[in-house]
Write a protein that holds these residues in place. Structure first.
Motif, PDB file in Angstrom:
ATOM      1  N   ALA A 197      71.766  27.025  55.837  1.00 55.29           N
ATOM      2  CA  ALA A 197      71.284  28.139  57.110  1.00 55.29           C
ATOM      3  C   ALA A 197      69.807  28.902  56.489  1.00 55.29           C
ATOM      4  CB  ALA A 197      72.101  29.527  57.017  1.00 55.29           C
ATOM      5  N   VAL A 198      69.019  29.298  56.827  1.00 57.91           N
ATOM      6  CA  VAL A 198      67.772  29.784  56.608  1.00 57.91           C
ATOM      7  C   VAL A 198      67.983  30.882  55.937  1.00 57.91           C
ATOM      8  CG1 VAL A 198      65.921  30.974  56.776  1.00 57.91           C
ATOM      9  CG2 VAL A 198      66.463  28.848  58.501  1.00 57.91           C
ATOM     10  N   LEU A 199      67.767  31.389  54.645  1.00 58.12           N
ATOM     11  CA  LEU A 199      68.082  31.907  54.060  1.00 58.12           C
ATOM     12  C   LEU A 199      66.657  34.174  54.196  1.00 58.12           C
ATOM     13  CD1 LEU A 199      69.720  30.951  50.545  1.00 58.12           C
ATOM     14  CD2 LEU A 199      71.009  32.456  53.498  1.00 58.12           C
ATOM     15  N   ALA A 200      65.369  32.926  53.455  1.00 58.43           N
ATOM     16  CA  ALA A 200      64.039  33.465  53.820  1.00 58.43           C
ATOM     17  C   ALA A 200      63.171  32.860  54.111  1.00 58.43           C
ATOM     18  CB  ALA A 200      64.253  34.433  52.604  1.00 58.43           C
ATOM     19  N   TYR A 201      61.810  33.138  54.073  1.00 56.36           N
ATOM     20  CA  TYR A 201      60.749  33.008  54.042  1.00 56.36           C
ATOM     21  C   TYR A 201      59.883  33.223  52.586  1.00 56.36           C
ATOM     22  CZ  TYR A 201      61.601  30.941  58.252  1.00 56.36           C
ATOM     23  OH  TYR A 201      62.029  30.575  59.349  1.00 56.36           O
ATOM     24  N   LEU A 202      59.538  32.173  52.360  1.00 56.29           N
ATOM     25  CA  LEU A 202      58.600  32.944  50.716  1.00 56.29           C
ATOM     26  C   LEU A 202      57.053  32.306  51.129  1.00 56.29           C
ATOM     27  CD1 LEU A 202      58.105  33.742  47.831  1.00 56.29           C
ATOM     28  CD2 LEU A 202      58.620  31.397  47.102  1.00 56.29           C
ATOM     29  N   VAL A 203      56.295  33.869  50.694  1.00 59.39           N
ATOM     30  CA  VAL A 203      54.739  33.570  51.327  1.00 59.39           C
ATOM     31  C   VAL A 203      54.280  33.584  49.248  1.00 59.39           C
ATOM     32  CG1 VAL A 203      52.927  34.426  51.939  1.00 59.39           C
ATOM     33  CG2 VAL A 203      55.177  34.340  53.174  1.00 59.39           C
ATOM     34  N   LEU A 204      53.400  32.806  49.326  1.00 56.40           N
ATOM     35  CA  LEU A 204      52.258  33.119  47.935  1.00 56.40           C
ATOM     36  C   LEU A 204      51.340  33.164  48.625  1.00 56.40           C
ATOM     37  CD1 LEU A 204      54.534  30.896  45.221  1.00 56.40           C
ATOM     38  CD2 LEU A 204      54.664  33.106  46.282  1.00 56.40           C
ATOM     39  N   ASP A 205      50.317  33.217  48.166  1.00 56.24           N
ATOM     40  CA  ASP A 205      48.915  33.778  47.599  1.00 56.24           C
ATOM     41  C   ASP A 205      48.420  33.246  46.631  1.00 56.24           C
ATOM     42  OD1 ASP A 205      49.457  35.136  50.579  1.00 56.24           O
ATOM     43  OD2 ASP A 205      49.516  37.601  49.703  1.00 56.24           O
ATOM     44  N   VAL A 206      47.244  32.983  47.214  1.00 55.76           N
ATOM     45  CA  VAL A 206      46.132  32.838  46.071  1.00 55.76           C
ATOM     46  C   VAL A 206      44.773  32.549  46.020  1.00 55.76           C
ATOM     47  CG1 VAL A 206      44.975  29.920  44.681  1.00 55.76           C
ATOM     48  CG2 VAL A 206      47.605  30.855  45.790  1.00 55.76           C
ATOM     49  N   ASP A 207      44.510  33.399  44.730  1.00 52.49           N
ATOM     50  CA  ASP A 207      42.990  34.294  45.288  1.00 52.49           C
ATOM     51  C   ASP A 207      41.784  32.598  45.831  1.00 52.49           C
ATOM     52  OD1 ASP A 207      40.324  34.701  44.706  1.00 52.49           O
ATOM     53  OD2 ASP A 207      41.082  35.979  43.799  1.00 52.49           O
ATOM     54  N   LYS A 208      41.050  33.022  46.376  1.00 55.73           N
ATOM     55  CA  LYS A 208      40.281  32.023  46.742  1.00 55.73           C
ATOM     56  C   LYS A 208      39.217  31.326  46.011  1.00 55.73           C
ATOM     57  CE  LYS A 208      36.969  31.234  51.275  1.00 55.73           C
ATOM     58  NZ  LYS A 208      36.588  31.541  52.466  1.00 55.73           N
ATOM     59  N   ASN A 209      38.977  32.356  45.161  1.00 57.90           N
ATOM     60  CA  ASN A 209      37.890  31.816  44.129  1.00 57.90           C
ATOM     61  C   ASN A 209      38.794  30.666  43.166  1.00 57.90           C
ATOM     62  OD1 ASN A 209      35.871  32.947  45.196  1.00 57.90           O
ATOM     63  ND2 ASN A 209      36.394  35.621  43.549  1.00 57.90           N
ATOM     64  N   ILE A 210      39.829  30.534  43.388  1.00 53.44           N
ATOM     65  CA  ILE A 210      40.450  29.779  42.426  1.00 53.44           C
ATOM     66  C   ILE A 210      40.067  27.728  42.646  1.00 53.44           C
ATOM     67  CG2 ILE A 210      42.570  28.693  41.531  1.00 53.44           C
ATOM     68  CD1 ILE A 210      42.246  31.560  40.461  1.00 53.44           C
ATOM     69  N   ILE A 211      40.051  27.858  44.159  1.00 57.66           N
ATOM     70  CA  ILE A 211      39.692  26.657  44.374  1.00 57.66           C
ATOM     71  C   ILE A 211      37.930  25.993  44.367  1.00 57.66           C
ATOM     72  CG2 ILE A 211      39.441  24.899  46.906  1.00 57.66           C
ATOM     73  CD1 ILE A 211      42.253  26.093  47.235  1.00 57.66           C
ATOM     74  N   ARG A 212      37.242  27.839  44.859  1.00 57.51           N
ATOM     75  CA  ARG A 212      36.302  26.731  43.971  1.00 57.51           C
ATOM     76  C   ARG A 212      35.621  26.769  42.386  1.00 57.51           C
ATOM     77  NH1 ARG A 212      34.570  31.961  46.456  1.00 57.51           N
ATOM     78  NH2 ARG A 212      33.597  31.679  48.148  1.00 57.51           N
ATOM     79  N   ASN A 213      36.466  27.810  42.358  1.00 58.59           N
ATOM     80  CA  ASN A 213      36.716  26.896  40.780  1.00 58.59           C
ATOM     81  C   ASN A 213      36.516  25.962  40.334  1.00 58.59           C
ATOM     82  OD1 ASN A 213      35.082  29.965  40.398  1.00 58.59           O
ATOM     83  ND2 ASN A 213      37.272  30.895  39.497  1.00 58.59           N
ATOM     84  N   LYS A 214      37.370  25.204  40.558  1.00 53.60           N
ATOM     85  CA  LYS A 214      37.201  23.964  41.061  1.00 53.60           C
ATOM     86  C   LYS A 214      36.257  23.026  41.413  1.00 53.60           C
ATOM     87  CE  LYS A 214      42.614  24.733  39.991  1.00 53.60           C
ATOM     88  NZ  LYS A 214      43.091  24.008  38.391  1.00 53.60           N
TER      89      LYS A 214
END
Length: 600
Positions: A197-214
């Motif tokens: 059964a579906v118990l929850a939905y997990l949403v994680l936010d990542v700073d946009k600058n992380i990908i730009r730096n890489k």
């Protein structure tokens, strides 16, 4: 037709110009082709090598992003490693107000584990519980909050609820510590291990600058990087301008192409990640990429132009070396055409040009000798004719006979017969007894005047004859028998073929250092065709039997030209039914009258 005219114009070019033009074409064309192929090959080599390097960079960037997203994917699975969270999610419906202290501790401990994972920098976390409707939201370094939010009302719910994988939601603005930050959001559906059964939905936010730096850690400022997801939405774009998401949907899979936009061209390398479905695109301006080839192209053009100029100078000197003797030979031939045989061309070599010059000199020498022999032969022939005529007639018998006729006519009172016999006697005496080739002009005029006196009696004064000679010309010498044949032609072919009446004028004047004698008549004249035929015959050297004693109009012209040169002779002007004018051009030669003994 234009092409034919141009080809004819080129055909008429001087030989030197043809040689120079051909040398320029045969050098410029191969040189241009070689330079073009060299420049093109060099440019293609740079594009291919840069494309390979660029593809390696794109793959490396994709690998880094995939590694990061794989870590993020593992982090979204963290609830399955926490039994307390699973039990909390499986509990029946609860509101935020009914959460126990232990439940809050469980949730906050889970959030701390997420923020402190050490591998992925998480800027925000949201846990949507399907049972109870309460939502836990936490931002990094901020107080968490519990709010009642229905997950089904979220815009991404349909997309996430249909898969058990981590799903990229897009770019969002999140407020934290009074500042609005742009973040990439990822979500996963959490299900019960036992019941599914579906118990929850997990949403994680990542700073946009992380990908730009890489990306910036591997790329450089001369390259433009874009990332689009599997649906064509733009995830990352390093430049302000450039193609939008719709224009780059064509870039799927892996490859390197030249992409043109507006007036610029870009070398585009793209690679689609098999893990995430994202497409990494790197664009490099061709103007920057091929900057070094411009210097190579200019260098090739400069070297080619210098070689072409040097070759043209060498070929020009060579062409002039060949054509100058030919041009000199042509000019000398023009002099030969107008009668100047005292020419010779110097010989500087023994090649074909030298042999041609030698042949020309031999030809001119033979022509000069032939002309002299021809002139001498004709003079001898005329002298022989005159001698033969003189030897066939007994002058004393003729004079005595004419004297007897004149005496009997005078006894009978026939003045016309007396006049005609006297004039005829003078004509015979002038024709037979003198061996001079030249006589004073006044003697030639007296001869013509006597001839016209006889003709006027014959035509019953239907012909008028006028003489207007400048007195100073009377003592100059002229060739004998050059006036009477022309006057006779004026009577026979002019007056007699007209209405039988007419006027003949004999005019003499001085012009510069020449004597001009004109015989004019107002008789029948000649048509243009007849006049042209007569002018063509003027230059024929065959004997014609016009006029009396074979000394016709053409004979007169030939005798004058042979004696004095081609610049002297006879000029004819005539109009039909208007008359004819014959002009004799003669040199001014001082005459010496010789006393002659003439039989009575």
């Amino acid at each position: 037709m234009r092409l034919r005219n141009k080809l004819k114009l080129i055909k008429d070019w001087p030989i030197a110009m043809k040689l120079i033009a051909l040398s320029a074409v045969f050098i410029a064309v191969p040189l241009g082709i070689a330079s073009y192929l060299t420049f093109t090959s060099y440019s293609e080599s740079i594009q291919n090598n840069t494309g390979k390097y660029q593809m390696d960079v794109v793959k490396e960037l994709t690998a880094n992003i995939d590694t990061y997203l794989n870590e993020l994917n593992l982090l979204t699975l963290l609830p399955y490693q926490s039994p307390q969270i699973i039990r909390y999610l499986e509990v029946g419906e609860q509101t935020s107000a009914s959460l126990s202290f232990n439940d809050r501790v469980t949730i906050e401990d889970f959030a701390k584990r997420v923020f402190a994972n050490g591998r992925v920098d998480i800027s925000g976390l949201t846990l949507f519980r399907t049972r109870g409707g309460n939502t836990y939201t936490a931002m990094s370094e901020e107080q968490a909050n519990y709010l009642p939010r229905e997950v089904k009302n979220e815009v991404w719910y349909d997309k996430v609820s249909q898969t058990g994988k981590m799903v990229y939601l897009g770019t969002f603005n999140k407020n934290g510590m009074g500042i609005t930050n742009q973040v990439y959001s990822f979500a996963r559906r959490i299900r019960s291990v036992d019941t599914g059964a579906v118990l929850a939905y997990l949403v994680l936010d990542v700073d946009k600058n992380i990908i730009r730096n890489k990306i910036e850690a591997i790329s450089n400022d001369k390259k433009n990087i874009m990332i689009v997801d599997n649906e064509g939405s733009m995830i990352y774009k390093s430049m302000v301008n450039g193609p939008d998401a719709e224009q780059i949907k064509q870039f799927k899979g892996a490859g390197t192409v030249v992409y043109k936009q507006d007036n610029d061209s870009e070398l585009v390398s793209y690679y689609t990640s098999p893990l995430t479905g994202w497409t990494m695109i790197e664009m490099v301006p061709l103007a920057v990429l091929l900057q070094d080839t411009i210097y190579v192209r200019n260098y090739i053009i400069g070297i080619g132009a210098a070689c072409l100029l040097l070759a043209i100078i060498i070929f020009t000197l060579f062409a002039l070396r060949i054509t100058n003797p030919i041009s000199e030979l042509r000019n000398l031939m023009k002099k030969v055409v107008i009668g100047d045989l005292a020419v010779s061309i110097p010989i500087h070599s023994r090649d074909e040009i030298g042999q041609l010059s030698q042949s020309f000199n031999i030809m001119v020498s033979k022509l000069s000798d032939l002309g002299y022999r021809l002139y001498e032969s004709e003079i001898r022939e005329k002298n022989a004719q005159i001698s033969a005529l003189q030897s066939q007639i007994n002058p004393h018998f003729l004079y005595n006979t004419l004297g007897s006729i004149s005496m009997y006519a005078e006894i009978q009172g026939n003045k016309e017969v007396v006049k005609m016999t006297n004039h005829l006697s003078k004509l015979l005496r002038y024709s037979i007894n003198s061996h001079q080739s030249q006589v004073p002009l006044h003697m030639e005029i007296e001869h013509v005047t006597g001839y016209m006196a006889i003709q006027q009696i014959r035509f019953e004064d239907k012909i008028k004859f006028h003489v207007r000679i400048e007195p100073e010309l009377l003592s100059y010498s002229v060739i004998r028998f050059i006036l009477q044949p022309i006057v006779e032609n004026a009577i026979v072919h002019g007056i007699d073929k007209g209405n039988g009446y007419g006027t003949i004028s004999l005019i003499g004047k001085r012009q510069d250092n020449q004597m001009l004698i004109q015989i004019q008549d107002d008789g029948a004249g000649m048509s243009a065709v007849h006049l042209q035929s007569l002018l063509d015959r003027k230059f024929q050297m065959t004997t014609t039997d016009e006029g009396t004693g074979g000394t016709g109009l053409m004979n007169v012209h030939r005798r004058i030209a042979l004696r004095y040169g081609n610049q002297y002779g006879v000029r004819i002007e005539s109009n039909l039914k208007q008359g004819t004018t014959i002009t004799l051009t003669l040199p001014l030669i001082e005459g010496h009258h010789e006393r002659r003994n003439m039989d009575a």
